[in-house]
Scaffold this motif. Sequence first.
Motif, PDB file in Angstrom:
ATOM      1  N   ALA A   1       0.854  -0.900   0.138  1.00 10.94           N
ATOM      2  CA  ALA A   1       0.034   0.294  -0.214  1.00 10.94           C
ATOM      3  C   ALA A   1       0.928   0.900   0.086  1.00 10.94           C
ATOM      4  CB  ALA A   1      -1.416   0.294   1.144  1.00 10.94           C
ATOM      5  N   THR A   2       1.856   0.901   0.768  1.00  8.74           N
ATOM      6  CA  THR A   2       2.958   2.435   0.823  1.00  8.74           C
ATOM      7  C   THR A   2       3.122   2.468  -0.249  1.00  8.74           C
ATOM      8  OG1 THR A   2       3.559   1.603   3.093  1.00  8.74           O
ATOM      9  CG2 THR A   2       4.589   3.459   1.474  1.00  8.74           C
ATOM     10  N   ALA A   3       3.802   1.606  -1.056  1.00 12.16           N
ATOM     11  CA  ALA A   3       4.166   1.381  -2.149  1.00 12.16           C
ATOM     12  C   ALA A   3       3.520   2.039  -3.438  1.00 12.16           C
ATOM     13  CB  ALA A   3       5.498   0.050  -3.175  1.00 12.16           C
ATOM     14  N   LEU A   4       2.386   1.712  -2.942  1.00 10.99           N
ATOM     15  CA  LEU A   4       1.281   2.804  -4.040  1.00 10.99           C
ATOM     16  C   LEU A   4       0.473   3.490  -3.852  1.00 10.99           C
ATOM     17  CD1 LEU A   4      -0.364  -1.178  -5.503  1.00 10.99           C
ATOM     18  CD2 LEU A   4       1.428   0.112  -6.709  1.00 10.99           C
ATOM     19  N   GLY A   5       0.952   4.397  -3.000  1.00 10.88           N
ATOM     20  CA  GLY A   5      -0.419   5.263  -2.001  1.00 10.88           C
ATOM     21  C   GLY A   5      -1.576   5.165  -2.376  1.00 10.88           C
ATOM     22  N   ALA A   6      -1.964   3.547  -1.582  1.00  9.20           N
ATOM     23  CA  ALA A   6      -3.518   2.705  -1.235  1.00  9.20           C
ATOM     24  C   ALA A   6      -3.364   2.088   0.381  1.00  9.20           C
ATOM     25  CB  ALA A   6      -3.590   1.901  -2.532  1.00  9.20           C
ATOM     26  N   ASP A   7      -4.693   2.299   0.377  1.00  9.12           N
ATOM     27  CA  ASP A   7      -4.597   2.354   1.758  1.00  9.12           C
ATOM     28  C   ASP A   7      -5.759   0.994   1.608  1.00  9.12           C
ATOM     29  OD1 ASP A   7      -6.454   1.937   4.139  1.00  9.12           O
ATOM     30  OD2 ASP A   7      -7.971   3.081   4.222  1.00  9.12           O
ATOM     31  N   PRO A   8      -4.711  -0.185   2.610  1.00 11.97           N
ATOM     32  CA  PRO A   8      -4.619  -1.760   2.649  1.00 11.97           C
ATOM     33  C   PRO A   8      -6.136  -2.426   3.154  1.00 11.97           C
ATOM     34  CG  PRO A   8      -3.314  -0.717   4.642  1.00 11.97           C
ATOM     35  CD  PRO A   8      -4.374   0.131   3.285  1.00 11.97           C
ATOM     36  N   LEU A   9      -6.398  -1.728   3.715  1.00 11.22           N
ATOM     37  CA  LEU A   9      -8.210  -2.002   4.344  1.00 11.22           C
ATOM     38  C   LEU A   9      -9.145  -2.083   3.223  1.00 11.22           C
ATOM     39  CD1 LEU A   9      -9.748  -2.588   6.651  1.00 11.22           C
ATOM     40  CD2 LEU A   9     -10.461  -0.020   6.934  1.00 11.22           C
ATOM     41  N   GLN A  10      -9.021  -0.781   2.208  1.00 12.26           N
ATOM     42  CA  GLN A  10      -9.862  -0.528   1.055  1.00 12.26           C
ATOM     43  C   GLN A  10      -9.766  -2.548   0.416  1.00 12.26           C
ATOM     44  OE1 GLN A  10     -12.050   1.319   0.606  1.00 12.26           O
ATOM     45  NE2 GLN A  10     -10.815   2.053   2.021  1.00 12.26           N
ATOM     46  N   TRP A  11      -8.403  -2.834   0.065  1.00 10.68           N
ATOM     47  CA  TRP A  11      -8.427  -3.653  -0.202  1.00 10.68           C
ATOM     48  C   TRP A  11      -8.359  -5.962   0.511  1.00 10.68           C
ATOM     49  CZ3 TRP A  11      -2.138  -2.996  -1.320  1.00 10.68           C
ATOM     50  CH2 TRP A  11      -1.931  -1.999  -1.575  1.00 10.68           C
ATOM     51  N   VAL A  12      -8.725  -5.256   1.771  1.00 11.59           N
ATOM     52  CA  VAL A  12      -9.103  -6.119   2.314  1.00 11.59           C
ATOM     53  C   VAL A  12     -10.953  -6.348   2.127  1.00 11.59           C
ATOM     54  CG1 VAL A  12      -9.180  -7.536   4.819  1.00 11.59           C
ATOM     55  CG2 VAL A  12      -7.595  -6.017   4.053  1.00 11.59           C
ATOM     56  N   LEU A  13     -11.696  -5.511   2.545  1.00 12.85           N
ATOM     57  CA  LEU A  13     -13.149  -4.862   1.983  1.00 12.85           C
ATOM     58  C   LEU A  13     -13.267  -5.405   0.583  1.00 12.85           C
ATOM     59  CD1 LEU A  13     -13.525  -1.448   4.619  1.00 12.85           C
ATOM     60  CD2 LEU A  13     -14.850  -4.319   5.286  1.00 12.85           C
ATOM     61  N   THR A  14     -13.000  -5.004  -0.222  1.00 13.97           N
ATOM     62  CA  THR A  14     -13.310  -4.247  -1.774  1.00 13.97           C
ATOM     63  C   THR A  14     -12.347  -5.812  -2.532  1.00 13.97           C
ATOM     64  OG1 THR A  14     -11.861  -3.005  -2.367  1.00 13.97           O
ATOM     65  CG2 THR A  14     -14.484  -2.929  -1.762  1.00 13.97           C
ATOM     66  N   GLY A  15     -11.628  -6.259  -2.238  1.00 16.18           N
ATOM     67  CA  GLY A  15     -11.041  -7.068  -3.374  1.00 16.18           C
ATOM     68  C   GLY A  15     -11.335  -8.059  -3.631  1.00 16.18           C
ATOM     69  N   GLY A  16     -11.207  -8.695  -4.618  1.00 18.40           N
ATOM     70  CA  GLY A  16     -11.862 -10.017  -4.782  1.00 18.40           C
ATOM     71  C   GLY A  16     -10.611 -11.064  -5.505  1.00 18.40           C
ATOM     72  N   GLU A  17     -11.102 -12.067  -5.525  1.00 20.96           N
ATOM     73  CA  GLU A  17     -10.434 -13.061  -6.202  1.00 20.96           C
ATOM     74  C   GLU A  17      -9.334 -13.689  -5.568  1.00 20.96           C
ATOM     75  OE1 GLU A  17      -8.917 -12.232 -10.314  1.00 20.96           O
ATOM     76  OE2 GLU A  17     -10.583 -12.046 -11.221  1.00 20.96           O
ATOM     77  N   ASP A  18      -9.481 -13.690  -3.858  1.00 14.64           N
ATOM     78  CA  ASP A  18      -8.173 -14.425  -2.962  1.00 14.64           C
ATOM     79  C   ASP A  18      -8.900 -15.667  -3.161  1.00 14.64           C
ATOM     80  OD1 ASP A  18      -6.049 -13.043  -2.060  1.00 14.64           O
ATOM     81  OD2 ASP A  18      -7.723 -11.595  -1.464  1.00 14.64           O
ATOM     82  N   HIS A  19     -10.317 -15.772  -3.022  1.00 14.87           N
ATOM     83  CA  HIS A  19     -10.872 -17.208  -3.125  1.00 14.87           C
ATOM     84  C   HIS A  19     -11.021 -18.058  -1.852  1.00 14.87           C
ATOM     85  CE1 HIS A  19     -12.508 -16.762  -7.723  1.00 14.87           C
ATOM     86  NE2 HIS A  19     -10.597 -16.813  -7.440  1.00 14.87           N
ATOM     87  N   GLY A  20     -10.616 -17.141  -1.091  1.00 17.89           N
ATOM     88  CA  GLY A  20     -10.776 -18.045   0.262  1.00 17.89           C
ATOM     89  C   GLY A  20     -12.450 -17.945   0.974  1.00 17.89           C
TER      90      GLY A  20
END
Length: 338
Positions: free
Chosen positions: A266-285
């Motif tokens: 997230a730091t490398a990309l200027g992103a919020d890691p929590l957004q990835w946890v909440l809205t990111g798909g395709e981990d298939h957990g």
Amino acid sequence: MTLTVDQLSEAELLARIFPRLHAGTSMLLGPGDDSAIIAAPDGRTVISIDTQVQDKDFRLAWPNGYATTGFDVGWKAAAQNLSDINAMGAVPTALVVSLTLPGTTPVGWVEGLADGLSAAIVALGAKSCSVAGGDLSGGSEIVVTVAVTGSLEGLAPVLRSGARPGDTVAVCGNLGLSAAGWALQESGIAPADYSPAMLRAADLFNRPEPPLPAGPAAALAGATAMMDISDGLLRDAGRIAAASGTRLDLDDVVLAELAAPLAECATALGADPLQWVLTGGEDHGLLSTFPAGAALPHGFIGIGSVMSPDAGQPPVTVGGRNFKSVVDGAVGWDHFAV
């Protein structure tokens, strides 16, 4: 000179594919006839299907210079289908694959796809599952469609509709890593410059690792509802809430802990890691609910509670608040809308 699909007959291309396909113990008759025959000792067959379309679900080339291999696409095609069977608490038994290929597709790319399918089945722990055959066709872009069957092995299926107020909400597998990997490949950061954490995220985007033993284990442990997290935690939690007539409240403290390992990306990309946890798909957990007080199976982490529906709240809340207070933008993946 690169050998391409249009330089071979269909029979010649199939002769290169068939020896690469994994044959598990469930297959009674494999490729070569009009249909395969798969054992179904339970008397019930679980079935699902997924499609990957070039430039919609995968790209052959990314802005950061990464070239998607046939192995990557084959692995992901297997993983996302095996995960759907896992989410029912079942064990996968067979895959059949339909390939649409432009004539200019390198034969080596297609061979890699067959290798990726088989490698994923073995590495993810589904060795009894077979690649039982499929179909080939020509077209303007690569399209990979996989249908998968599975066996409940005497257990009742775990549906989305069984969550009840008081149940514990739990997850198993990765959250947000695939979304971080997608963002990295969209960025200008070359793969050669990835840190180990960044490389792991990119690898999991290209080759997801669904926790296949966890589905049947959850069923045995009394899971009341379950589904594969393919379109993002919030969107998929909303689907369980809608099917069950409940509300899912997610623990913001636990979610922050799950986001912490993504901080470097997230730091490398200027992103919020929590957004990835909440809205990111395709981990298939797996997203599951269990009766209150039940011991969670190995690998599952409690992330919230099932609540009674509240007319003043959306079907999914985070720390008791409307999820919109912690999410910026879309809540997950949708093929046709956000």
